[in-house]
Design an enzyme around this catalytic site. Structure first.
Site, PDB file in Angstrom:
ATOM      1  N   GLY A 239      35.656  34.364  40.282  1.00  0.00           N
ATOM      2  CA  GLY A 239      36.999  34.931  40.252  1.00  0.00           C
ATOM      3  C   GLY A 239      37.507  35.563  41.521  1.00  0.00           C
ATOM      4  N   PRO A 274      30.948  31.715  41.595  1.00  0.00           N
ATOM      5  CA  PRO A 274      32.128  31.534  42.442  1.00  0.00           C
ATOM      6  C   PRO A 274      32.554  30.066  42.500  1.00  0.00           C
ATOM      7  CG  PRO A 274      30.183  31.670  43.814  1.00  0.00           C
ATOM      8  CD  PRO A 274      29.722  31.918  42.400  1.00  0.00           C
ATOM      9  N   CYS A 343      59.166  12.580  38.229  1.00  0.00           N
ATOM     10  CA  CYS A 343      60.437  12.873  37.558  1.00  0.00           C
ATOM     11  C   CYS A 343      60.357  14.170  36.755  1.00  0.00           C
ATOM     12  CB  CYS A 343      60.804  11.705  36.667  1.00  0.00           C
ATOM     13  SG  CYS A 343      60.833  10.197  37.609  1.00  0.00           S
TER      14      CYS A 343
HETATM   15  N1  LLP Z   1      33.241  31.079  35.654  1.00  0.00           N
HETATM   16  C1  LLP Z   1      34.021  30.799  34.607  1.00  0.00           C
HETATM   17  C2  LLP Z   1      33.515  31.030  33.260  1.00  0.00           C
HETATM   18  C3  LLP Z   1      35.320  30.302  34.822  1.00  0.00           C
HETATM   19  O1  LLP Z   1      36.094  30.041  33.770  1.00  0.00           O
HETATM   20  C4  LLP Z   1      35.787  30.092  36.139  1.00  0.00           C
HETATM   21  C5  LLP Z   1      37.131  29.569  36.388  1.00  0.00           C
HETATM   22  C6  LLP Z   1      34.925  30.383  37.207  1.00  0.00           C
HETATM   23  C7  LLP Z   1      33.657  30.886  36.925  1.00  0.00           C
HETATM   24  C8  LLP Z   1      35.315  30.183  38.639  1.00  0.00           C
HETATM   25  O2  LLP Z   1      36.363  30.994  39.001  1.00  0.00           O
HETATM   26  P1  LLP Z   1      36.819  31.084  40.537  1.00  0.00           P
HETATM   27  O3  LLP Z   1      35.687  31.709  41.332  1.00  0.00           O
HETATM   28  O4  LLP Z   1      37.099  29.711  41.015  1.00  0.00           O
HETATM   29  O5  LLP Z   1      38.030  31.908  40.498  1.00  0.00           O
HETATM   30  N2  LLP Z   1      43.066  26.160  37.764  1.00  0.00           N
HETATM   31  C9  LLP Z   1      43.246  27.543  38.155  1.00  0.00           C
HETATM   32  C10 LLP Z   1      41.964  28.315  38.098  1.00  0.00           C
HETATM   33  C11 LLP Z   1      41.280  28.235  36.766  1.00  0.00           C
HETATM   34  C12 LLP Z   1      39.980  28.979  36.731  1.00  0.00           C
HETATM   35  C13 LLP Z   1      39.214  28.620  35.525  1.00  0.00           C
HETATM   36  N3  LLP Z   1      37.932  29.267  35.428  1.00  0.00           N
HETATM   37  C14 LLP Z   1      43.880  27.597  39.529  1.00  0.00           C
HETATM   38  O6  LLP Z   1      44.176  26.547  40.096  1.00  0.00           O
HETATM   39  O7  LLP Z   1      44.160  28.669  40.040  1.00  0.00           O
END
Ligand code: LLP
Length: 419
Positions: A239, A274, A343
């Site tokens: 996150g 991450p 579109c």
């Molecule tokens: N762990 C879990 C359980 C998750 O659901 C996610 C992301 C991550 C780790 C990794 O999160 P990150 O480090 O990448 O923030 N499509 C969206 C983001 C969706 C995230 C979904 N879960 C975007 O383009 O911003």
């Protein structure tokens, strides 16, 4: 820090000019930098050097096999959310003993598949899922290692669609119900309770929500240990946000320092998931200008990449920098919307951007597109998905071919009564 920079006014990825990649591989084209990918993984890993930890790279952010292989070579773990993602990890010889399986909707087949490879942990999101995993494990003669994903009801202060730690979302088990479900888990025949998992959202720009939710999780850990649970892993999710335009998120070391301070003395292995922070600015989307058009209020640059290639602007109103591949510092700038051929009015890569008048055939780069770019692409409007290229020093490798028109309907059939 990344490896995309202008040299003699031409944007390069490492030692390769993006214009030469467009000529060789066509557009739209995703371009990734090996050096950036590797650097980001190592920086994140190094930031947690003071505590026992394992990076479980979140495959959904970018699941190209070459990128997964790069991380597997660094001995990374992986966070998966489907049987397909597990198959990808296995395909690149990733170690299943370093795989955590997240997600609210694991199917029986997926659970069976993951059990057969002896993954590190299932992050369980509901009581029914827990009972199902136990039943499947029992039938297979296995024991399932699990953590409960708890929902701490903390506001991640990010876009609502990528915020997962509030009780109004579908994610996790409310933290105040957790002890009851841990008791149940302990009583089930084929479950090994290993730890606690928590992920509150994506693209977080502040440290406080991470710390707040970790404190709730540590309170739970203390309570569970007092009840005799032997918990050895703590999964603190992913996150951490990245700068797309003018955001200034904490860097990995600041994030790690804040988390390690809380985690000191707890004697657990910390799992990290991450995604974006590792791959986000290691990739760009290269697109060619088709048309310039103006009405009395606005200028539009119509490009050959659309929302099917890069979904984030349409879905979250995300802002990515969009820059010309060939820089002309003297050129007069206009305020333009950069739009795709699809579109839908939501089909834009960027709105209200300052850039010179773009001519047909010129190239633009949508920056910071390595995370949730290709992995969210679709075939909407019957558009073949883009090719992907991985640059290593002065050499570019095609790591996914451009889809063909034939591939678009290769799985479809016209029933005999229509022919
Ligand atoms: N762990 C879990 C359980 C998750 O659901 C996610 C992301 C991550 C780790 C990794 O999160 P990150 O480090 O990448 O923030 N499509 C969206 C983001 C969706 C995230 C979904 N879960 C975007 O383009 O911003």
């Amino acid at each position: 820090m990344n490896h995309f920079e202008y040299r003699q006014n031409t944007l390069h990825c490492e030692n390769v000019a993006l214009s030469s990649l467009a000529a060789e591989f066509g557009t739209p084209l995703y371009v990734y930098s090996t050096a950036t990918l590797e650097r980001h993984w190592r920086v994140f890993d190094h930031a947690f050097r003071d505590i026992p930890h394992l990076i479980c790279y979140s495959v959904k952010a970018n699941s190209n096999l070459a990128i997964l292989r790069l991380f597997a070579n660094l001995e990374s773990g992986f966070d998966i959310v489907s049987g397909g993602e597990l198959a990808r990890v296995l395909r690149v010889s990733g170690d299943p003993a370093k795989v955590v399986f997240s997600g609210v909707g694991k199917t029986v087949d997926e659970i069976r598949q993951a059990l057969s490879y002896d993954i590190l942990c299932f992050n369980v999101e509901s009581e029914e899922e827990l009972r199902t995993i136990s039943a499947v494990a029992l039938a297979e003669g296995k024991r399932a290692p699990i953590s409960l994903r708890v929902n701490p009801d903390v506001d991640a202060k990010t876009h609502a669609y990528i915020s997962t730690g509030l009780k109004t979302t579908k994610f996790g088990i409310p933290i105040r119900d957790a002890t009851e479900i841990y008791d149940l888990a302990r009583s089930l025949p084929a479950i090994d309770v290993r730890g606690i998992d928590c992920h509150i959202g994506s693209q977080l720009l502040e440290i406080e929500p991470f710390v707040e939710s970790l404190r709730h999780v540590l309170d739970l850990l203390r309570a569970l240990r007092a009840q005799g649970f032997q918990l050895s892993v703590l999964d603190i999710g992913g996150g951490l946000g990245i700068p797309y335009t003018d955001e200034s998120p904490p860097d990995p070391q600041q994030y790690a320092d804040a988390m390690c301070k809380e985690l000191e003395g707890w004697n657990v292995q910390v799992l990290l998931e991450p995604g974006r922070v590792i791959v986000g600015n290691a990739g760009i989307l290269l697109t060619r200008v088709l048309y310039w058009k103006s009405n009395e209020d606005k200028h539009f640059v119509v490009v050959d990449a659309g929302m099917n290639d890069a979904m984030r602007p349409a879905m979250y109103g995300a802002r990515h920098n969009i820059v010309p591949v060939e820089l002309n510092p003297q050129a007069v700038e206009f305020m333009v919307d950069v739009v795709g051929p699809i579109c839908e009015s939501a089909d834009f890569l960027g709105k209200c951007r300052k850039m010179p008048k773009m001519m047909q055939g010129e190239l633009l780069a949508m920056m910071t597109s390595g995370a949730y770019g290709f992995s969210m692409a679709s075939n909407y409007n019957s558009r073949p998905r883009a090719a992907e290229v991985l640059v290593n020093g002065g050499v570019a490798y095609c790591v996914r071919q451009r889809e063909t028109i034939d591939s678009l309907f290769s799985l479809e059939a016209i029933p005999p009564f229509l022919s």
